[in-house]
Write a protein that holds these residues in place. Structure first.
Motif, PDB file in Angstrom:
ATOM      1  N   ASN A 128       0.895  -1.218   0.030  1.00 44.70           N
ATOM      2  CA  ASN A 128      -0.054   0.092  -0.150  1.00 44.70           C
ATOM      3  C   ASN A 128       0.859   1.510  -0.025  1.00 44.70           C
ATOM      4  OD1 ASN A 128      -2.329  -1.416   0.035  1.00 44.70           O
ATOM      5  ND2 ASN A 128      -2.410  -1.455   2.312  1.00 44.70           N
ATOM      6  N   ASP A 129       2.272   1.111   0.277  1.00 43.16           N
ATOM      7  CA  ASP A 129       3.012   2.237   0.205  1.00 43.16           C
ATOM      8  C   ASP A 129       3.625   2.581  -1.177  1.00 43.16           C
ATOM      9  OD1 ASP A 129       4.308   4.316   1.608  1.00 43.16           O
ATOM     10  OD2 ASP A 129       6.118   3.291   1.635  1.00 43.16           O
ATOM     11  N   PHE A 130       3.299   1.941  -2.009  1.00 45.20           N
ATOM     12  CA  PHE A 130       3.725   2.032  -3.653  1.00 45.20           C
ATOM     13  C   PHE A 130       2.995   3.593  -4.038  1.00 45.20           C
ATOM     14  CE2 PHE A 130       2.913   1.578  -8.272  1.00 45.20           C
ATOM     15  CZ  PHE A 130       4.308   1.306  -8.733  1.00 45.20           C
ATOM     16  N   ASN A 131       4.365   4.138  -4.598  1.00 44.09           N
ATOM     17  CA  ASN A 131       3.597   5.454  -4.951  1.00 44.09           C
ATOM     18  C   ASN A 131       4.672   5.808  -6.026  1.00 44.09           C
ATOM     19  OD1 ASN A 131       3.600   8.272  -5.021  1.00 44.09           O
ATOM     20  ND2 ASN A 131       2.713   8.450  -2.777  1.00 44.09           N
ATOM     21  N   VAL A 132       4.085   6.156  -7.264  1.00 39.79           N
ATOM     22  CA  VAL A 132       4.866   6.555  -8.493  1.00 39.79           C
ATOM     23  C   VAL A 132       5.229   7.838  -8.392  1.00 39.79           C
ATOM     24  CG1 VAL A 132       4.611   6.819 -10.832  1.00 39.79           C
ATOM     25  CG2 VAL A 132       3.583   4.872  -9.930  1.00 39.79           C
ATOM     26  N   ARG A 133       4.360   8.743  -7.719  1.00 41.45           N
ATOM     27  CA  ARG A 133       4.690  10.372  -7.883  1.00 41.45           C
ATOM     28  C   ARG A 133       5.883  10.532  -6.998  1.00 41.45           C
ATOM     29  NH1 ARG A 133       1.513   9.709 -11.250  1.00 41.45           N
ATOM     30  NH2 ARG A 133       3.306   9.620 -12.248  1.00 41.45           N
ATOM     31  N   ARG A 134       6.136   9.667  -5.895  1.00 40.96           N
ATOM     32  CA  ARG A 134       7.087   9.826  -4.761  1.00 40.96           C
ATOM     33  C   ARG A 134       8.285   9.413  -5.559  1.00 40.96           C
ATOM     34  NH1 ARG A 134       5.512   7.339   0.327  1.00 40.96           N
ATOM     35  NH2 ARG A 134       6.230   5.456  -1.059  1.00 40.96           N
ATOM     36  N   MET A 135       8.371   8.461  -6.309  1.00 38.45           N
ATOM     37  CA  MET A 135       9.326   7.768  -7.236  1.00 38.45           C
ATOM     38  C   MET A 135      10.083   8.752  -8.010  1.00 38.45           C
ATOM     39  SD  MET A 135      11.713   5.637  -7.314  1.00 38.45           S
ATOM     40  CE  MET A 135      11.193   4.108  -6.353  1.00 38.45           C
ATOM     41  N   GLU A 136       9.288   9.498  -8.633  1.00 34.51           N
ATOM     42  CA  GLU A 136       9.613  10.685  -9.577  1.00 34.51           C
ATOM     43  C   GLU A 136      10.460  11.662  -8.832  1.00 34.51           C
ATOM     44  OE1 GLU A 136       5.653  10.615 -12.876  1.00 34.51           O
ATOM     45  OE2 GLU A 136       5.887  12.039 -11.050  1.00 34.51           O
ATOM     46  N   ARG A 137      10.326  11.988  -7.521  1.00 35.23           N
ATOM     47  CA  ARG A 137      11.121  12.839  -7.013  1.00 35.23           C
ATOM     48  C   ARG A 137      12.323  12.171  -6.475  1.00 35.23           C
ATOM     49  NH1 ARG A 137       8.665  17.160  -4.654  1.00 35.23           N
ATOM     50  NH2 ARG A 137      10.147  17.210  -2.677  1.00 35.23           N
ATOM     51  N   TYR A 138      12.258  10.794  -6.329  1.00 34.00           N
ATOM     52  CA  TYR A 138      13.731  10.348  -5.997  1.00 34.00           C
ATOM     53  C   TYR A 138      14.683  10.099  -7.027  1.00 34.00           C
ATOM     54  CZ  TYR A 138      12.445   8.639  -1.180  1.00 34.00           C
ATOM     55  OH  TYR A 138      12.151   8.494   0.125  1.00 34.00           O
ATOM     56  N   LEU A 139      13.980  10.188  -8.219  1.00 28.26           N
ATOM     57  CA  LEU A 139      14.490  10.045  -9.476  1.00 28.26           C
ATOM     58  C   LEU A 139      15.457  11.375  -9.800  1.00 28.26           C
ATOM     59  CD1 LEU A 139      12.179   7.987 -11.877  1.00 28.26           C
ATOM     60  CD2 LEU A 139      14.687   7.174 -11.467  1.00 28.26           C
ATOM     61  N   ILE A 140      14.746  12.453  -9.436  1.00 28.07           N
ATOM     62  CA  ILE A 140      15.538  13.934  -9.690  1.00 28.07           C
ATOM     63  C   ILE A 140      16.625  13.730  -8.655  1.00 28.07           C
ATOM     64  CG2 ILE A 140      15.196  16.291  -9.340  1.00 28.07           C
ATOM     65  CD1 ILE A 140      12.153  15.904  -9.622  1.00 28.07           C
TER      66      ILE A 140
END
Length: 366
Positions: A128-140
């Motif tokens: 339930n913690d899966f979050n694509v939008r958060r991963m986009e920030r980690y990628l930056i």
């Protein structure tokens, strides 16, 4: 254990000879690597073995910003004392990659997560913690660091629609390797072998409870790190890892475990935004106006991509939000620099280091 096993090579030797082999203050300096950051003290690895280290007074007083202090992964100049039982840190060799974030809270300051890393494992759990939008920030953050990002989707054994979530993550991270792994079922380890071979340094980062410490134990084949379960109602974890620490893996690589992040406040942008949102940058090149904000302008290729279904609108909204955040931060930094230049602010010196695109060619040599 010797420093070669922790990544020391001819390139670092060359830097050492340029920086520290010509010191004439009567001290005998030796190279070492920061393998643990415990706040006021460090664990350091030198040719004589692992020991505790602390900053020399003169060196400490020369540091004015948090980002200038030694961090896990740094190669440092040491003076050994008490027959190697204690070390004093006198300087840091120039870094070839720096993973950093803005400190939590309202303070504007850089916090180094790890340095001299070849690959950054961005970890997200398939729960339930899966979050694509958060991963986009980690990628930056990853692209700004100079390390190569790899996305690890952990706890694949708990997910019934893993293929769908993998596809969502691949769309959000074009060109970035995405692997679903399960430590419990021992699945996916062979896919990670190219990143954890001899001389390679890899770091783990992600939110609390995503499985970073479990990954360390799994890849090492030992229970090196304490692990805890997550809350069942929201899949959020507790801070199991409380400090940054480095371990040698059986395949010869080095892995850095870091505390989980409740929030990721980005530091300065060195091209990471455009790399993380490369698809938007490509569409933006076809916009009618070169300064298009992709909000309501006529002839906006980005908006047309959203309307045609080629671009997820939520991805565009996250891009705009992050862009505004970085622009605001940049304006605050510029204001602070103007104060220093006019003499109304405190003077700060910054450690010389290559950032962003400039060090990607150099990184390939390590």
């Amino acid at each position: 254990m010797n420093i070669e096993q922790y990544g020391w090579n001819e390139i670092w030797m060359k830097k050492w000879n340029q920086e520290w082999n010509t010191q004439e203050d009567g001290r005998s300096y030796v190279p070492g690597r920061i393998v643990g950051d415990f706040g006021s003290k460090y664990r350091v690895l030198a040719e004589t073995g692992e020991t505790w280290g602390e900053l020399a007074g003169k060196f400490r007083h020369s540091l004015h910003e948090k980002g200038e202090f030694p961090a896990v992964g740094d190669w440092v100049a040491l003076v050994m004392q008490d027959e190697g039982a204690h070390a004093v840190i006198h300087g840091v060799l120039p870094r070839h990659s720096v993973i950093s974030r803005n400190v939590a809270g309202s303070t504007q300051d850089e916090q180094i997560v790890a340095s001299n890393v070849n690959t950054l494992f961005l970890v997200s759990a398939l729960n339930n913690d899966f979050n694509v939008r958060r991963m986009e920030r980690y990628l930056i953050m990853a692209w700004n660091s100079g390390a190569n990002p790899v996305i690890l989707l952990t706890k694949a054994d708990l997910c019934e629609n893993a293929e769908e979530q993998i596809a969502d993550m691949e769309r959000a991270a074009p060109g970035v390797p995405v692997y679903a792994v399960s430590a419990l079922l021992d699945q996916g380890r062979e896919k990670l072998l190219p990143y954890i071979g001899s001389g390679q340094t890899v770091a783990l980062t992600g939110s609390s409870g995503c499985g970073k410490s479990t990954m360390v134990n799994w890849l090492s084949g030992k229970n090196l790190q304490l692990t805890q379960g997550v809350r069942e109602d929201d899949s959020r974890g507790r801070h199991t890892t409380t400090h940054r620490e480095m371990f040698v893996l059986p395949d010869g690589g080095i892995i850095v475990d870091t505390p989980g992040m409740r929030e990721l406040k980005l530091w300065e942008d060195e091209g990471g935004l455009d790399l993380a949102f490369g698809d938007i940058s490509e569409w933006a090149a076809s916009c009618r106006f070169s300064n298009c904000s992709h909000e309501r302008e006529e002839g906006c290729a980005v908006l047309e991509a959203v309307q045609s279904g080629q671009l997820d609108e939520k991805r565009l909204l996250n891009y705009r939000k992050t862009q505004r955040e970085l622009q605001f931060q940049s304006s605050k930094e510029a204001k602070a620099k103007r104060k220093v230049a006019s003499g109304t602010g405190s003077s700060k010196t910054s450690q010389s280091r290559t950032r962003g695109y400039g060090w990607r060619k150099e990184l390939d040599e390590y």
